[in-house]
Scaffold this active site. Structure first.
Site, short mmCIF file in Angstrom:
data_model
loop_
_atom_site.label_atom_id
_atom_site.label_comp_id
_atom_site.label_asym_id
_atom_site.label_seq_id
_atom_site.Cartn_x
_atom_site.Cartn_y
_atom_site.Cartn_z
N HIS A 31 39.81 51.59 10.37
CA HIS A 31 40.49 52.88 10.37
C HIS A 31 39.49 53.97 10.02
O HIS A 31 38.46 53.73 9.40
CB HIS A 31 41.67 52.90 9.39
CG HIS A 31 41.32 52.52 7.98
ND1 HIS A 31 41.03 51.22 7.62
CD2 HIS A 31 41.20 53.27 6.86
CE1 HIS A 31 40.76 51.19 6.32
NE2 HIS A 31 40.84 52.41 5.84
N HIS A 35 38.99 57.71 8.25
CA HIS A 35 39.55 58.67 7.28
C HIS A 35 39.21 60.08 7.73
O HIS A 35 38.07 60.36 8.10
CB HIS A 35 38.92 58.47 5.90
CG HIS A 35 39.22 57.17 5.25
ND1 HIS A 35 40.17 57.05 4.26
CD2 HIS A 35 38.70 55.94 5.43
CE1 HIS A 35 40.21 55.79 3.86
NE2 HIS A 35 39.33 55.09 4.56
#
Length: 142
Positions: A96, A98
């Site tokens: 993922h 940020h």
């Protein structure tokens, strides 16, 4: 955890979604509007994620960063980060990105004190990376 969010089995505040990606607010944000961009297809980290997936994460992250600047969050800038592996503080092992909206003068010290400011042998570090890249380039592609 992210697979459960993607499947709708866990709650989240969704910021963006399409057929392949999801962006949600972080449940433990470092800044207001801290968003995570997640591929719906599970991969663990940069080593097993296709380059086009990483590119799409960054493209979506760039849009969210732009939105943070134009929104009521009044961001002056953004940190855009992928933590790759446990040693790099990755805590959820589903890749993922940020996006942390930042304001001038905010009190967040991002990775303060954890940076190697002087490489004792830059030439050797460069040689090691060049050799590894050459080996990767010579390896059969999947």
């Amino acid at each position: 955890m992210f697979c459960a969010i993607v499947a709708g089995e866990a709650t989240s505040i969704r910021i963006y979604e399409d057929d392949e990606y999801l962006a949600i607010l972080d449940i433990r944000p470092f800044t207001r509007g801290h968003t995570l961009v997640i591929p719906k297809r599970h991969t663990v980290d940069l080593t097993d994620t296709p380059p086009e997936t990483v590119a799409a994460l960054v493209t979506i992250g760039q849009r969210i960063a732009r939105a943070a600047r134009q929104s009521g969050l009044h961001a002056d800038g953004n940190n855009v980060v992928i933590n790759d592996g446990k040693a790099a503080f990755q805590s959820v092992f589903h890749i993922h990105l940020h996006v942390l909206p930042r304001q001038s003068g905010d009190k967040l010290s991002f990775a303060k004190g954890m940076l190697l400011r002087r490489d004792p042998d830059r030439e050797e570090s460069g040689r090691l990376l060049r050799e590894a890249l050459a080996q990767l380039d010579a390896a059969p592609q999947d």
